[in-house]
Design a protein around this motif. Structure first.
Motif: not given
Length: 120
Positions: A29-35, A75-78, A98-102
């Motif tokens: 699972n992946f989503h954008t989070t605030r950091f 906005a970081y991806s997790q 950054g890793m969505d396609e992978f």
């Protein structure tokens, strides 16, 4: 801990212990989070807001602190990797997506592994 992405499975190394998970048993699972970034800002980070190290109730800086730094909110991806066998690992990237396609590629391999299993 080290993760090795092999063609048909994920190999996990913790100390001297290894475990392997076929991609068909892996959910990602992946989503954008605030950091709030308090360290050096990565060059690929997407700054979406700013805050203070010490914040008042109204959102402004708390003036009781002399060294109250203004900090970027990024906005970081997790990416969360889970398996039925108990694997639970989270990878964050400073580059949004950054890793969505992978991650989608690994999920596609898992789908193909499930189809192959159905035929055998």
């Amino acid at each position: 801990m080290e993760l090795y992405f092999l063609p048909e499975r994920l190999l996990i190394k913790r100390g001297n212990t290894f475990a392997a998970v076929f991609y068909k048993h892996l959910s990602i699972n992946f989503h954008t989070t605030r950091f709030i970034e308090s360290e050096i800002l990565p060059g690929d980070a997407d700054v979406v807001d700013y805050t203070w190290q010490y914040v008042n109730r109204n959102g402004g800086p708390d003036k009781r602190f002399n060294n109250n730094r203004r900090l970027p909110v990024c906005a970081y991806s997790q990416y969360t990797f889970r398996s039925d066998t108990g694997m639970f690992e989270v990878i964050s990237t400073s580059k949004t997506g950054g890793m969505d396609e992978f991650a989608m590629f690994l999920m596609r391999i898992g789908e193909l592994q499930n189809k192959i299993s159905e035929y055998h």
